[in-house]
Write an enzyme that holds these catalytic residues in place. Structure first.
Site, short mmCIF file in Angstrom:
data_model
loop_
_atom_site.label_atom_id
_atom_site.label_comp_id
_atom_site.label_asym_id
_atom_site.label_seq_id
_atom_site.Cartn_x
_atom_site.Cartn_y
_atom_site.Cartn_z
CB SER A 259 -0.91 0.01 1.24
OG SER A 259 -0.18 0.37 2.39
CE1 TYR B 273 -2.05 -2.72 6.42
CE2 TYR B 273 -1.28 -0.54 5.76
CZ TYR B 273 -1.96 -1.71 5.47
OH TYR B 273 -2.53 -1.88 4.23
#
Length: 187
Positions: free
Chosen positions: A153, A166
């Protein structure tokens, strides 16, 4: 099975159907990826935790006339990852394309971030990608063909507050992808 006209690169129209494993493919982005591969004539190994996962796999297989396999393996457990791949290979043949899509998120400040959440995020977002790649690697090298696609991402390139695990996992995933590309290039 004979392949149909196929928009995905690297596939000849008349060759035997290739097999794609997509983790986290019974919902969201993963389901979209799996559906597109099925439309292109790939046999699909579905993975996910949704209670209707097997039905999702079966229905897509029927809709696009491809073979499917379903696994609800726990990506926190490397032995389950290996078993998932062994069972899938036994059922559908070698894995030609691996898409590491499964991922989880937890939001908290660093000082309050629970270690258990950190470990789970790193395990699912990064360690599981390493384990699946390692499990399919020798088969791809032997065939001199294969694709490993790791879904990251924007957080693989830039940081955000409250997403320490994350962001770390997605940065690591991009690094792992680069290593795999270098080690696999000659094959």
């Amino acid at each position: 099975m004979i392949m149909r006209l196929n928009p995905l690169p690297g596939i000849k129209k008349t060759m035997k159907a290739r097999v794609a494993l997509i983790t986290g493919s019974t919902s969201g982005i993963g389901l979209g990826i799996a559906t597109e591969f099925a439309k292109a004539g790939y046999n699909i190994i579905f993975h996910g935790l949704e209670s209707e996962g097997r039905d999702i796999a079966t229905n897509i297989g029927k809709e696009y006339n491809v073979d499917t396999h379903y696994s609800s393996s726990n990506l926190l457990d490397p032995s389950e990852i290996i078993l998932m791949i062994r069972n899938a290979v036994s059922d559908l043949g070698s894995i030609d394309v691996l898409v590491n899509n499964a991922g989880i998120q937890y939001v908290s400040s660093v000082e309050e971030f629970p270690l258990e959440q950190w470990n789970n995020i790193i395990s699912i977002n990064l360690t599981a990608a390493f384990c699946t790649a390692k499990a399919v690697w020798s088969g791809m090298k032997l065939k001199k063909w294969g694709r490993i696609i790791n879904i990251s991402s924007a957080h693989g390139l830039v940081a955000s507050e409250y997403k320490s695990a994350y962001v770390a996992s997605k940065h690591g995933l991009i690094g792992l992808t680069k290593v795999l590309a270098l080690e696999g290039a000659e094959f």
